[in-house]
Design a protein around this motif. Structure first.
Motif, short mmCIF file in Angstrom:
data_model
loop_
_atom_site.label_atom_id
_atom_site.label_comp_id
_atom_site.label_asym_id
_atom_site.label_seq_id
_atom_site.Cartn_x
_atom_site.Cartn_y
_atom_site.Cartn_z
N ALA A 69 -1.45 4.55 8.91
CA ALA A 69 -2.04 3.73 7.85
C ALA A 69 -1.90 2.24 8.15
O ALA A 69 -2.69 1.43 7.65
N PHE A 98 2.87 8.86 9.80
CA PHE A 98 1.68 8.66 8.96
C PHE A 98 1.63 7.25 8.40
O PHE A 98 0.55 6.70 8.18
N ARG A 157 0.86 -1.18 0.00
CA ARG A 157 0.00 0.00 0.00
C ARG A 157 0.90 1.23 0.00
O ARG A 157 2.01 1.19 0.53
N VAL A 158 0.41 2.30 -0.62
CA VAL A 158 1.25 3.48 -0.78
C VAL A 158 0.61 4.69 -0.09
O VAL A 158 -0.57 4.98 -0.31
N VAL A 159 1.38 5.35 0.76
CA VAL A 159 0.94 6.61 1.36
C VAL A 159 1.87 7.70 0.81
O VAL A 159 3.09 7.59 0.95
N ARG A 160 1.30 8.68 0.17
CA ARG A 160 2.13 9.75 -0.39
C ARG A 160 1.94 11.00 0.45
O ARG A 160 0.81 11.46 0.65
N MET A 161 3.03 11.53 0.96
CA MET A 161 2.96 12.80 1.69
C MET A 161 3.05 13.92 0.64
O MET A 161 4.01 13.96 -0.14
#
Lengths: 418, 152
Positions: A131, A127, A111-115
């Motif tokens: 997630a 963050f 899964r990808v979290v982009r700041m």
């Protein structure tokens, strides 16, 4: 204190600290091996666990476009039944996020979290942890290749001791093309590996390795999560976690392969950051040492303090050596104590080699052929310690003077790869 | 994927490898030169045991005399480690699974610690790809402006 007493104290400190600590770390390392490691199965044959709780692996990335494919490929080989990967792109200026999006189509666990804005590793980790769906989180760097069995060893250690809130793994050097790279293979064993083993015996660690570590979310919550106001997030979180009462431990079988600098400039910047960050954490922790459970960090804090004083003592010695026309032994009325080794220097050099030999013997079950790296560690007693001492001398005032750290990444030197 | 994933000298020109090897060999020679008196002293002790004597580089026992106070400190620190090893014997040697584990962190508490709304928290947890906007740069945590956009 008169001049001669001062000179004697200086000489005793310069010789005594590395001499005593070499023995201390060897004894601690052997104790840890005898009490724990020798009873354990090989690192590539972990025992079956009664339960495999789900784990989240956090991978903070900043301009990791070149590395991230390999990192995910290695994570795809992880031999653990239930885990997710949370990659956090911290506002990279290259195409890291696009690479991650592509990889997510190939690896369903990713899964990808982009700041949207670059805020530094700590913010990215925080963050990522938000997630993360699971209680146990493992953390690696964007260029770290996790060993397939590392997660199993982490989970087993957490299951073994409910008071452990954080674990540090065993980072191994991947790039060994130059003298600097090869020297660090020996150094990571002889200095870092031995220190962690010895510290584990008395139950407090100076730091987890940011490149391979694991935490319980609950412990991180108690510690206040990662702080953006530090330049060494791993040291900072390790101290705060232990100072609120959680234990930390070293799990040597949780291996990960890391890239290290292979230029002097890169190495200098890395070590200076470590030194400044470590000093900053130790300085900030001082007032908490007087309150339970902060007491437990006193041995670590005192060791840090003596190492800083030692670095300054060495600086004074070197200056005196230079001023005294290369005759420091005569200058200090302590014959045989010269920058070029007299008896004291000889003893230190021999003890360092002994330390490297003992550490490599302890680590040989984790890395085939590690004894061969002894050939390259000769640079440590001859020159490399100067770099270590110099970074401590410069890092300490930087930590004292630094008001607030901005949470921005700088891409490190990752050695020569092609 | 090659495992272990070592990056070795195959990437380098041969002259770099030769240069590094020769430089390190020379470093060993230099180190051995620096410590040659210690080697001579070791030979002196060995030969003395079989009744052969020669003039040593320094007085016999001098190094022991100088190192003795430091070895006493080593002894104290070893005692210190032994006390901890004894006190923590069970923790250090126990390899069994503990019967109880700490309760997991309540997700609500985590969201509160980061000052993010339940909606932001749920989106972060559920989505496979998200973009986080409006993080407070001072605290590295959420703010009233924090929002999360789903990218998938």
């Amino acid at each position: 204190m008169n001049a001669s007493t001062f000179e004697l104290a200086l000489a005793v400190l310069c010789f005594g600290y590395p001499y005593v600590m070499a023995w201390y770390w060897i004894v601690g390392g052997v104790m840890f091996q005898w009490l724990r490691e020798r009873h354990e199965p090989p690192f590539d044959q972990p025992p079956a666990l009664a339960e495999y709780p789900p784990v989240s692996i956090l991978v903070p990335c900043y301009n990791e476009s070149r590395q991230v494919d390999e990192t995910m490929m290695a994570l795809d080989r992880v031999a653990y039944p239930d885990f997710e990967i949370v990659a956090i792109d911290d506002g990279s200026s290259d195409d890291t996020v696009q690479r991650l999006e592509q990889l997510a189509t190939r690896y369903p666990r990713l899964r990808v979290v982009r700041m949207a804005r670059n805020g530094g590793k700590s913010t990215a980790m925080n963050f990522g942890a938000l997630a993360a769906r699971h209680e146990i989180i493992a953390c690696i760097d964007g260029d770290t290749l996790m060993d397939p069995h590392a997660l199993t060893w982490f989970v087993r250690r957490f299951q073994n001791d409910p008071l452990i809130g954080g674990l540090t793994g065993n980072p191994r050097i991947r790039n060994r093309t130059t003298v600097i790279g090869r020297l660090q293979v020996g150094e990571f064993s002889s200095i870092i590996g031995l220190i962690k083993r010895a510290q584990n015996v008395y139950g407090s660690l100076f730091t987890a390795s940011g490149a391979i570590c694991a935490y319980r979310k609950r412990a991180l919550q108690d510690a206040g999560w990662w702080s953006p106001h530090t330049i060494t997030d791993d040291v900072d979180i390790s101290w705060r976690l232990q100072m609120v009462g959680w234990r930390m431990a070293f799990e040597p079988k949780a291996l990960a392969w890391i890239l290290t600098p292979e230029t002097l400039r890169g190495l200098w910047r890395q070590r200076l950051r470590w030194s400044e960050g470590g000093s900053g954490v130790a300085l900030r922790a001082f007032t908490t040492l007087f309150r339970s459970p902060g007491y437990r960090m006193w041995p670590i804090w005192l060791n840090w303090l003596v190492s800083i004083v030692w670095s300054y003592a060495m600086l004074v010695m070197l200056l005196a050596w230079a001023v005294g026309g290369l005759q420091i032994g005569h200058l200090l009325r302590l014959e045989g104590f010269g920058f070029f080794p007299g008896q004291a220097g000889m003893l230190l050099a021999v003890h360092y080699l002994l330390q490297a030999l003992a550490a490599s013997a302890l680590d040989r079950k984790y890395e085939h052929g590690i004894m061969r790296t002894i050939f390259w560690v000769v640079w440590y007693p001859l020159m490399f310690w100067v770099l270590q001492a110099a970074t401590a001398v410069i890092g300490f005032p930087l930590a004292l003077l630094r008001r607030k750290t901005s949470g921005v990444w700088t891409s490190p030197d990752r050695g020569f790869r092609e | 994927m090659k495992w272990p994933p070592l990056i070795d000298t195959v990437h380098l020109p041969w002259w770099v490898v030769v240069r590094d090897t020769i430089a390190t060999l020379l470093a060993w020679c230099l180190l051995l030169y620096f410590i040659h008196d210690m080697v001579v002293m070791s030979v002196y002790w060995l030969l003395r045991a079989v009744g052969i004597g020669f003039t040593p580089p320094w007085a016999p026992g001098e190094m022991w005399r100088d190192a003795e106070p430091f070895l006493k400190v080593v002894g104290l620190l070893t005692l210190w480690l032994t006390i901890f090893a004894t006190a923590r014997w069970r923790l250090l040697t126990n390899l069994q699974r503990a019967t109880r584990q700490p309760r997991p962190l309540d997700p609500q508490r985590q969201a509160e610690a980061f000052h993010v709304s339940a909606e932001v928290f749920e989106t972060l947890q559920d989505a496979s790809s998200t973009t986080v906007h409006g993080v407070d740069p001072e605290t590295g945590r959420g703010s009233p402006d924090t929002r999360v956009a789903m990218d998938d």
